[in-house]
Design a protein around this motif. Structure first.
Motif, PDB file in Angstrom:
ATOM      1  N   ALA A 765       0.830  -1.213   0.000  1.00 45.86           N
ATOM      2  CA  ALA A 765       0.000   0.000   0.000  1.00 45.86           C
ATOM      3  C   ALA A 765       0.856   1.251   0.000  1.00 45.86           C
ATOM      4  O   ALA A 765       0.545   2.243  -0.674  1.00 45.86           O
ATOM      5  N   LEU A 766       1.965   1.278   0.745  1.00 43.19           N
ATOM      6  CA  LEU A 766       2.823   2.469   0.803  1.00 43.19           C
ATOM      7  C   LEU A 766       3.493   2.741  -0.520  1.00 43.19           C
ATOM      8  O   LEU A 766       3.779   3.901  -0.876  1.00 43.19           O
ATOM      9  N   SER A 767       3.789   1.659  -1.286  1.00 43.98           N
ATOM     10  CA  SER A 767       4.476   1.878  -2.563  1.00 43.98           C
ATOM     11  C   SER A 767       3.579   2.546  -3.603  1.00 43.98           C
ATOM     12  O   SER A 767       4.065   3.108  -4.577  1.00 43.98           O
ATOM     13  N   LYS A 768       2.238   2.518  -3.414  1.00 42.39           N
ATOM     14  CA  LYS A 768       1.314   3.105  -4.378  1.00 42.39           C
ATOM     15  C   LYS A 768       0.909   4.531  -4.016  1.00 42.39           C
ATOM     16  O   LYS A 768       0.165   5.151  -4.768  1.00 42.39           O
ATOM     17  N   CYS A 769       1.323   5.081  -2.881  1.00 44.65           N
ATOM     18  CA  CYS A 769       0.868   6.394  -2.421  1.00 44.65           C
ATOM     19  C   CYS A 769       2.059   7.269  -2.081  1.00 44.65           C
ATOM     20  O   CYS A 769       3.196   6.793  -1.904  1.00 44.65           O
ATOM     21  N   HIS A 770       1.732   8.585  -1.969  1.00 46.38           N
ATOM     22  CA  HIS A 770       2.751   9.578  -1.625  1.00 46.38           C
ATOM     23  C   HIS A 770       2.536  10.139  -0.230  1.00 46.38           C
ATOM     24  O   HIS A 770       3.444  10.752   0.314  1.00 46.38           O
ATOM     25  N   LYS A 771       1.314  10.002   0.300  1.00 47.12           N
ATOM     26  CA  LYS A 771       0.988  10.576   1.589  1.00 47.12           C
ATOM     27  C   LYS A 771       0.473   9.458   2.525  1.00 47.12           C
ATOM     28  O   LYS A 771      -0.074   8.454   2.071  1.00 47.12           O
ATOM     29  N   TYR A 772       0.617   9.707   3.823  1.00 51.71           N
ATOM     30  CA  TYR A 772       0.214   8.737   4.841  1.00 51.71           C
ATOM     31  C   TYR A 772      -0.464   9.488   5.961  1.00 51.71           C
ATOM     32  O   TYR A 772       0.011  10.570   6.373  1.00 51.71           O
ATOM     33  N   VAL A 773      -1.600   8.983   6.441  1.00 55.37           N
ATOM     34  CA  VAL A 773      -2.300   9.588   7.558  1.00 55.37           C
ATOM     35  C   VAL A 773      -2.734   8.473   8.509  1.00 55.37           C
ATOM     36  O   VAL A 773      -3.215   7.425   8.079  1.00 55.37           O
ATOM     37  N   LEU A 774      -2.526   8.685   9.811  1.00 58.07           N
ATOM     38  CA  LEU A 774      -2.884   7.740  10.870  1.00 58.07           C
ATOM     39  C   LEU A 774      -3.960   8.358  11.741  1.00 58.07           C
ATOM     40  O   LEU A 774      -3.794   9.465  12.250  1.00 58.07           O
ATOM     41  N   ARG A 775      -5.081   7.636  11.905  1.00 59.28           N
ATOM     42  CA  ARG A 775      -6.168   8.111  12.756  1.00 59.28           C
ATOM     43  C   ARG A 775      -5.958   7.545  14.161  1.00 59.28           C
ATOM     44  O   ARG A 775      -6.137   6.352  14.386  1.00 59.28           O
ATOM     45  N   HIS A 776      -5.612   8.426  15.085  1.00 61.91           N
ATOM     46  CA  HIS A 776      -5.308   8.016  16.456  1.00 61.91           C
ATOM     47  C   HIS A 776      -6.328   8.635  17.397  1.00 61.91           C
ATOM     48  O   HIS A 776      -6.565   9.845  17.348  1.00 61.91           O
ATOM     49  N   GLN A 777      -6.954   7.790  18.240  1.00 63.98           N
ATOM     50  CA  GLN A 777      -7.951   8.254  19.197  1.00 63.98           C
ATOM     51  C   GLN A 777      -7.392   8.119  20.604  1.00 63.98           C
ATOM     52  O   GLN A 777      -6.733   7.129  20.931  1.00 63.98           O
ATOM     53  N   GLU A 778      -7.718   9.153  21.426  1.00 65.39           N
ATOM     54  CA  GLU A 778      -7.325   9.112  22.836  1.00 65.39           C
ATOM     55  C   GLU A 778      -8.339   9.898  23.639  1.00 65.39           C
ATOM     56  O   GLU A 778      -9.152  10.643  23.082  1.00 65.39           O
ATOM     57  N   LEU A 779      -8.300   9.730  24.928  1.00 62.52           N
ATOM     58  CA  LEU A 779      -9.252  10.368  25.834  1.00 62.52           C
ATOM     59  C   LEU A 779      -8.668  11.679  26.326  1.00 62.52           C
ATOM     60  O   LEU A 779      -7.567  11.701  26.889  1.00 62.52           O
ATOM     61  N   ALA A 780      -9.395  12.761  26.083  1.00 59.03           N
ATOM     62  CA  ALA A 780      -8.916  14.080  26.493  1.00 59.03           C
ATOM     63  C   ALA A 780      -9.076  14.260  27.994  1.00 59.03           C
ATOM     64  O   ALA A 780      -9.655  13.426  28.685  1.00 59.03           O
ATOM     65  N   SER A 781      -8.581  15.404  28.495  1.00 59.31           N
ATOM     66  CA  SER A 781      -8.624  15.657  29.934  1.00 59.31           C
ATOM     67  C   SER A 781     -10.035  15.896  30.439  1.00 59.31           C
ATOM     68  O   SER A 781     -10.320  15.689  31.610  1.00 59.31           O
ATOM     69  N   ASP A 782     -10.957  16.348  29.570  1.00 57.53           N
ATOM     70  CA  ASP A 782     -12.335  16.588  29.997  1.00 57.53           C
ATOM     71  C   ASP A 782     -13.198  15.349  29.851  1.00 57.53           C
ATOM     72  O   ASP A 782     -14.412  15.411  29.985  1.00 57.53           O
ATOM     73  N   GLY A 783     -12.592  14.193  29.490  1.00 51.81           N
ATOM     74  CA  GLY A 783     -13.335  12.960  29.375  1.00 51.81           C
ATOM     75  C   GLY A 783     -13.925  12.708  28.009  1.00 51.81           C
ATOM     76  O   GLY A 783     -14.654  11.729  27.842  1.00 51.81           O
ATOM     77  N   GLU A 784     -13.664  13.567  27.018  1.00 57.05           N
ATOM     78  CA  GLU A 784     -14.188  13.387  25.680  1.00 57.05           C
ATOM     79  C   GLU A 784     -13.150  12.686  24.813  1.00 57.05           C
ATOM     80  O   GLU A 784     -11.954  12.719  25.089  1.00 57.05           O
ATOM     81  N   ILE A 785     -13.620  12.046  23.723  1.00 56.10           N
ATOM     82  CA  ILE A 785     -12.735  11.342  22.775  1.00 56.10           C
ATOM     83  C   ILE A 785     -12.141  12.353  21.813  1.00 56.10           C
ATOM     84  O   ILE A 785     -12.863  13.161  21.216  1.00 56.10           O
ATOM     85  N   GLU A 786     -10.845  12.290  21.654  1.00 51.45           N
ATOM     86  CA  GLU A 786     -10.115  13.205  20.779  1.00 51.45           C
ATOM     87  C   GLU A 786      -9.420  12.393  19.694  1.00 51.45           C
ATOM     88  O   GLU A 786      -8.719  11.442  19.981  1.00 51.45           O
ATOM     89  N   THR A 787      -9.673  12.759  18.430  1.00 52.00           N
ATOM     90  CA  THR A 787      -9.105  12.065  17.280  1.00 52.00           C
ATOM     91  C   THR A 787      -7.997  12.910  16.674  1.00 52.00           C
ATOM     92  O   THR A 787      -8.218  14.096  16.361  1.00 52.00           O
ATOM     93  N   LYS A 788      -6.818  12.317  16.514  1.00 53.99           N
ATOM     94  CA  LYS A 788      -5.679  13.018  15.915  1.00 53.99           C
ATOM     95  C   LYS A 788      -5.367  12.390  14.564  1.00 53.99           C
ATOM     96  O   LYS A 788      -5.300  11.172  14.448  1.00 53.99           O
ATOM     97  N   LEU A 789      -5.212  13.255  13.543  1.00 54.60           N
ATOM     98  CA  LEU A 789      -4.802  12.830  12.204  1.00 54.60           C
ATOM     99  C   LEU A 789      -3.324  13.118  12.073  1.00 54.60           C
ATOM    100  O   LEU A 789      -2.916  14.280  11.902  1.00 54.60           O
ATOM    101  N   ILE A 790      -2.477  12.070  12.165  1.00 50.09           N
ATOM    102  CA  ILE A 790      -1.015  12.224  12.081  1.00 50.09           C
ATOM    103  C   ILE A 790      -0.621  11.961  10.631  1.00 50.09           C
ATOM    104  O   ILE A 790      -0.786  10.856  10.134  1.00 50.09           O
ATOM    105  N   LYS A 791      -0.110  12.999   9.958  1.00 49.67           N
ATOM    106  CA  LYS A 791       0.172  12.926   8.518  1.00 49.67           C
ATOM    107  C   LYS A 791       1.667  12.920   8.272  1.00 49.67           C
ATOM    108  O   LYS A 791       2.453  13.380   9.091  1.00 49.67           O
ATOM    109  N   GLY A 792       2.007  12.396   7.104  1.00 48.53           N
ATOM    110  CA  GLY A 792       3.412  12.320   6.739  1.00 48.53           C
ATOM    111  C   GLY A 792       3.592  12.021   5.270  1.00 48.53           C
ATOM    112  O   GLY A 792       2.636  11.691   4.556  1.00 48.53           O
TER     113      GLY A 792
END
Length: 857
Positions: A765-792
């Motif tokens: 899959a990496l050999s066919k693309c130029h960009k990469y994004v990772l969807r990472h979820q974690e629990l914020a300090s207020d108790g809500e779900i926070e989604t981070k898009l880590i790109k490269g």
């Protein structure tokens, strides 16, 4: 010369389906331990039951797999059992049956070094079953034995009867030919090792021997070595230059379908010393060897056969009846089986290894035959029993298919090293007890009047007594009685002739001789009359005795039937007792199991009650927490309602101030325009600044307003500038979404066109693309779900692989509308108050201000 009769081993009659059967009698004998410090794995718990304990080391290796096992036998002999006690219970009934024309088989079975040979042979002072059996046999039939060579074995498993003349010629031929090897005679000095085997006080004999028969005993001794049969009594010529190995024998079936060893030596013995000597002669040729487990280990199966031939006397009780149909032959086989052994313990090599393999194979065949017999008898099948797979089973198949008593002595070595082998022996013994053999029946030998020998002897004794009383000759050759008889006759006159013309002497002589002749005739007539009277008297006595003996015979037959009924009832009682013990044992086991289940039930009930109590406590605590949370929610709701009302009032005031300012500006502008347009216009009044509502009025109004007031004025929407997402563009993306991520039902969702979605990144899959994004979820300090898009960016490495260099992170955050705001008001209390409105999820980029939109690259 009368024609010799011939007696064969009786053919086994075809048995009806309802014939009575008895199980194989299995006994157990426990050998004492050689050392006091050795571990014991066998325990005798009753006179018919033993228990096996697994050794400690074996329990550790098998995680306690082996449990205590109990096995039942007809009788168990402990370590203190003497040879006499063992003989009384096991072998003595077989000798009784042998005398009564019934066959028997007795064999010892067990692992190597368990005492089988000692049980069968014994030692000086402690004679085994074999010497004690011979001792009882000769003590019982000793006075009634026939002369040597009256019975003569043929080559086809039969016995021939010779008349007195032929037997006498055979004896004279045997005595005259010194070069011919003779059967060991009882006059020779017996081996001292056997002379001291049996204590005279321990001698026994059978009381039910038929005195009207003549008996003769024949013995043979063979061994089965490496599944070949060898004759231990064969006198082979010894060649010191080229010694020849012993020739093996073959098994054949006679005309009565009985198996026998063809060409086997059968020697006639007349005493127990002679039989012992013959046995010892063959015992010296038997193959034994030294192994790691036994110093004198038997390397072959030995079979010592005692064959008893018997024939009735004639009507006068003087000679053997020359009738082949009245001859009967019974035999008893005493078998010493070689012990089963494991080569990893005996360290056998070469010929010893081959011997051990053949021994184990023959014993395995014996087990297989027993299993098939048991299956055929219990389930009614008709499987073929593999007797021919081994010489041992082939030789003794008549005992299991025919009739006769079969008894087995299981010898056990209680040391812990033999536990596994002993366990296999116990299983085989338990299975063998379920095999049944046809019960031998009484065989009527003849139809003559019993007591003939005794009457003949009584007649001779009475005749001698009467002759003695009369002074007559007891023996015709007695000179004294002959002289008395001559003196009772008239004396002879002088018989000298002096003159040829003497005519007086001869007439006197003739007269005296005639007188003597008359006296002799008179004596002869008197003797004949006395003899006839005596014969008539004896015939009368015989008729009386015959009638009494007939009555006695009838009574004995009835008594025998009663004894059979008693024996059957005893056997049934023993079987029921054994079954009762088995059921009691099973009941004990079930009771123990029930107690264990009851304990488990009680413990589970206690655990269930404790868990129910804990659950009730947790439910009560949960209800208290729910009530507490409801109170907190109610307080928080009232607090936020008041805060919202206050903020609405503040916003209204702010908007009113702004309107007032605008109105003032418009009025000023109008005033300027008016002044410029008309000079006559008067001064304008200053606008009145609206008063700020007080706190009390705010509270009063807050109670009357709705929760969501309508705005006072319509303000055009403000569209702040926002930056375009860095993920937008024509590049192809690898969208990495781990399977653990949660799907959020939000309005705004990141959309990446032309993206390859994967749950785990791979090189393809990496050999066919130029960009990469990772969807990472974690629990914020207020108790809500926070989604981070880590790109490269994706770039190729020197090794031909793919690598990712991370360049940016976007954060997607979801806020709950009812959550309290974390922003605090700054400035004076009279200034405007800033607050966040309840809105849809907000996307905040780490590189720009927050904006609200649906993302499209």
């Amino acid at each position: 010369m009368q024609r010799a009769g011939k007696g064969k081993t009786p053919r086994r009659p075809k048995k009806p389906s309802n014939i009575e059967k008895d199980p194989v009698g299995v006994y157990c004998r426990i050998r004492p331990l050689s050392g006091e410090d050795e571990e014991c794995c066998v325990e005798m718990i009753s006179s018919s039951t033993i228990q096996l304990h697994a050794p400690d080391g074996l329990k550790a290796n098998r995680n306690g797999e082996y449990k205590e096992m109990q096995y039942s036998f007809k009788k168990v002999f402990g370590i203190k059992t003497t040879q006499t006690e063992l003989f009384e219970d096991v072998a003595k009934p077989l000798i009784e049956d042998l005398i009564h024309c019934k066959n028997g088989l007795l064999f010892t079975y067990g692992v190597t070094g368990s005492g089988k040979t000692y049980t069968m042979t014994g030692s000086p002072g402690e004679g085994g079953l074999l010497p004690r059996s011979l001792d009882m046999l000769f003590n019982s039939i000793g006075p009634f034995q026939a002369k040597r060579y009256v019975f003569k074995p043929d080559d086809k498993n039969g016995i021939e009867i010779q008349n007195q003349v032929d037997a006498l010629l055979e004896r004279q031929k045997r005595d005259s030919q010194a070069s011919v090897p003779k059967t060991p005679s009882s006059r020779q000095k017996a081996d001292p090792e056997f002379a001291d085997m049996i204590n005279p006080d321990e001698a026994c004999k059978s009381e039910s021997v038929d005195e009207d028969c003549c008996y003769s005993v024949f013995v043979s001794y063979i061994e089965i070595y490496n599944n070949y049969v060898y004759d231990l009594l064969e006198d082979a010529p010894f060649d010191p230059i080229r010694p020849k190995p012993p020739q093996s024998k073959i098994l054949r079936e006679d005309q009565n379908h009985n198996m026998y060893v063809a060409g086997c030596t059968e020697l006639e013995v007349k005493s127990k010393e002679e039989a012992f000597e013959v046995f010892w002669k063959g015992q010296k040729k038997r193959r034994i060897a030294n192994t790691q487990l036994n110093r004198e280990s038997s390397r072959s199966h030995s079979v010592f056969t005692v064959k008893l031939a018997q024939a009735p006397l004639d009507a006068d009780g003087d000679y053997i009846l020359q009738d082949k149909s009245q001859v009967n032959v019974s035999q008893l086989c005493l078998v010493d089986l070689a012990g089963s052994e494991r080569t990893n313990r005996t360290r056998a090599e070469g010929s010893r290894l081959r011997e051990a393999g053949n021994i184990n194979q023959s014993l395995m065949t014996l087990r297989t035959c027993m299993e098939v017999l048991r299956e055929n008898q219990m389930f009614g099948t008709n499987r073929m029993v593999p007797y021919r797979d081994s010489k041992v089973t082939h030789l003794f198949k008549n005992y299991f298919d025919g009739e006769g008593k079969v008894r087995m002595i299981v010898c056990v070595n209680p040391k812990a090293e033999d536990y596994e082998e002993t366990l296999l022996v116990m299983r085989f013994a338990e299975m063998t007890q379920e095999v049944e053999v046809a019960r031998p029946v009484d065989r009527p030998i003849y139809g003559l009047v019993p007591g003939r020998r005794q009457r003949n002897q009584a007649f001779k004794d009475e005749l001698s007594r009467r002759l003695e009383e009369r002074g007559g000759p007891v023996n015709g050759e007695d000179p004294v009685l002959l002289n008395q008889l001559i003196e009772s006759l008239p004396p002879l006159p002088p018989c000298e002739l002096s003159d040829p013309s003497d005519d007086q002497t001869l007439p006197r002589m003739i007269e005296v001789l005639e007188r003597r002749h008359r006296i002799r005739q008179m004596i002869t007539e008197q003797f004949n009359q006395t003899a006839n009277a005596m014969k008539s008297m004896l015939q009368q006595f015989d008729s009386q005795i015959h009638s009494k003996e007939t009555v006695l015979f009838d009574q004995r037959s009835k008594l025998g039937e009663k004894d059979k009924v008693i024996i059957n009832q005893k056997t049934e009682i023993e079987r029921l007792e054994k079954k009762s013990k088995t059921l009691e044992y099973k009941i004990d086991i079930l009771q123990k199991t029930t107690e264990m289940y009851e304990q488990d039930k009680r413990s589970l009930q206690q655990e269930l009650e404790s868990r129910e109590q804990r659950l009730q406590k947790e439910l009560a605590e949960r209800r208290r927490m729910e009530q507490r949370m409801q109170g907190m929610v109610t307080d928080t709701k009232m607090k936020w309602e008041k805060e919202c009302e206050r903020r609405v009032n503040a916003k209204q005031l702010e908007m009113q101030n702004k309107l007032w300012v605008k109105d003032e500006k418009l009025k000023q502008l109008k005033a300027i325009v008016t002044e410029n347009g008309g000079p006559g216009s008067g001064p304008t009044e200053p606008p009145v600044k609206p008063d700020r509502p007080s706190r009390e009025r705010d509270r009063h109004v807050a109670q009357k307003r709705s929760a969501s007031p309508t705005p006072l004025s319509t303000v055009p929407p403000v569209r702040p500038m926002h930056r375009r997402s860095r993920s937008a563009g024509g590049e192809k993306w690898v969208d990495h979404k781990p399977p653990t991520n949660l799907d959020l039902d939000t309005v705004l969702q990141p959309i990446l066109p032309n993206a390859i979605k994967v749950s785990t990144p791979n090189e393809k899959a990496l050999s066919k693309c130029h960009k990469y994004v990772l969807r990472h979820q974690e629990l914020a300090s207020d108790g809500e779900i926070e989604t981070k898009l880590i790109k490269g960016n994706v770039f190729k490495t020197r090794g031909g692989g793919q690598a990712v260099q991370f360049t940016d992170i976007e954060t997607l955050k979801q806020e709950c509308p009812t959550a309290p705001s974390r922003k605090r008001r700054s400035g004076s209390g009279e200034g405007p108050t800033d607050f966040n409105e309840n809105r849809a999820p907000v996307a905040n980029a780490s590189s720009a201000q927050g904006y609200q939109k649906r993302r499209r690259p």
